[in-house]
Design an enzyme around this catalytic site. Sequence first.
Site, PDB file in Angstrom:
ATOM      1  N   ILE A  55      70.046  30.482 -64.222  1.00 43.43           N
ATOM      2  CA  ILE A  55      71.329  30.977 -64.726  1.00 43.43           C
ATOM      3  C   ILE A  55      72.264  29.803 -64.998  1.00 43.43           C
ATOM      4  O   ILE A  55      72.470  28.935 -64.153  1.00 43.43           O
ATOM      5  CB  ILE A  55      71.993  31.950 -63.727  1.00 43.43           C
ATOM      6  CG1 ILE A  55      71.050  33.120 -63.418  1.00 43.43           C
ATOM      7  CG2 ILE A  55      73.323  32.450 -64.284  1.00 43.43           C
ATOM      8  CD1 ILE A  55      70.657  33.947 -64.630  1.00 43.43           C
ATOM      9  N   LYS A  56      72.842  29.815 -66.184  1.00 43.85           N
ATOM     10  CA  LYS A  56      73.741  28.736 -66.596  1.00 43.85           C
ATOM     11  C   LYS A  56      75.177  29.234 -66.514  1.00 43.85           C
ATOM     12  O   LYS A  56      75.504  30.289 -67.073  1.00 43.85           O
ATOM     13  CB  LYS A  56      73.401  28.330 -68.031  1.00 43.85           C
ATOM     14  CG  LYS A  56      73.796  26.925 -68.443  1.00 43.85           C
ATOM     15  CD  LYS A  56      73.277  26.684 -69.864  1.00 43.85           C
ATOM     16  CE  LYS A  56      73.352  25.232 -70.257  1.00 43.85           C
ATOM     17  NZ  LYS A  56      72.930  25.043 -71.659  1.00 43.85           N
ATOM     18  N   VAL A  57      76.017  28.484 -65.811  1.00 38.80           N
ATOM     19  CA  VAL A  57      77.424  28.864 -65.649  1.00 38.80           C
ATOM     20  C   VAL A  57      78.311  27.680 -66.018  1.00 38.80           C
ATOM     21  O   VAL A  57      77.902  26.526 -65.896  1.00 38.80           O
ATOM     22  CB  VAL A  57      77.735  29.310 -64.201  1.00 38.80           C
ATOM     23  CG1 VAL A  57      76.880  30.502 -63.802  1.00 38.80           C
ATOM     24  CG2 VAL A  57      77.550  28.161 -63.217  1.00 38.80           C
TER      25      VAL A  57
END
Length: 217
Positions: free
Chosen positions: A82-84
């Site tokens: 997951i990219k935040v």
Amino acid sequence: MKFFVDTADTAEIADLAATGMVDGVTTNPSLIKKSGRDIMEVTKEICGLTDGPVSAEVIALDHETMMKEAEVLRKIADNVCIKVPLTIDGLKTCKALTSEGTMVNVTLCFSANQALLAAKAGASFISPFVGRHDDNGLDGMMLIEDIRLIYDNYAFDTEILVASIRHPIHVLESARIGADVGTMPPNVIRGLFKHVLTDKGLEGFLKDWKDTGQNIG
């Protein structure tokens, strides 16, 4: 140094994966738009092309909605990362997800202090953007050096994922500094293979071989 491909073009990923050079893939909203495909569909296909991490980015700006989007994205495959964004809410989400065992790539990093915060939040990867740093008159590789020093000082497990790589020199300097990963467009990876002396040498070998009149096999 691990090589990630920065694209959502599955044909390019499959072709490069055949060389053994692909250790993972990064995507972002702009790359998904460029692919012209549904994010769930294309991310699932990409996850099937590599055993390494595949970064899929949340779009929300608040922690609660980021968590909801992350829940959807991480169900796509076990290798989804997951990219935040590097914001307060992004780091809250990073801490929550990594505490649950989910890989997280914290993106849009432009300072060593930001990278320090991401590591303290438990990020799996930090993505400093060297090309965009250079575009604004700053030294992108100095940023990588600073992050490497800080992470080594405190034995952080967060991997430095050099992003916004524009050319082979960025790759070379990242490797010299000791970055863990470089994510780059397909054309940059292909550029690493090229050297005028390799081409010239091959041309000479083929000419001489043709003159022998022989065949192998």
